[in-house]
Design a protein around this motif. Structure first.
Motif: not given
Length: 97
Positions: A26-41
């Motif tokens: 989708h134009t206008g959306i940038e996935v800046i990261g992904a995390a497996a759990d809240p601590l990594f997030a």
């Protein structure tokens, strides 16, 4: 126009990959990261604050709502919450405060 920065938090690598790929289309959306759990997030968020968090409420070890609670008072980004363990006809996850 500025892209909307999205962080994905889910313990399933497949879900993180599918969501990342789908959102990246989708134009206008940038996935800046992904995390497996809240601590990594939280670690990723300290380096690059998202505009939106896509979050599985059942993500271990504390659950997605625990992450949301930690963010309150820190200008928390809006969140899209879901529960991958919820079956058909189940009540929706509780509303975040």
């Amino acid at each position: 126009m500025k892209n909307t920065k999205v962080l994905i938090v889910d313990d399933s690598a497949v879900v993180r990959q599918v969501l990342s790929a789908g959102l990246a289309e989708h134009t206008g959306i940038e996935v800046i990261g992904a995390a497996a759990d809240p601590l990594f997030a939280m670690d990723k968020m300290q380096r690059n604050w998202p505009d939106v968090i896509v979050l599985d409420v059942g993500v271990p070890p504390q659950g997605g709502h625990a992450l949301r609670e930690k963010l309150i008072g820190r200008s928390p980004p809006p969140g899209v919450f879901w529960d991958t363990q919820t079956g058909a006809g189940a009540a929706p996850p509780r509303e975040a405060r």
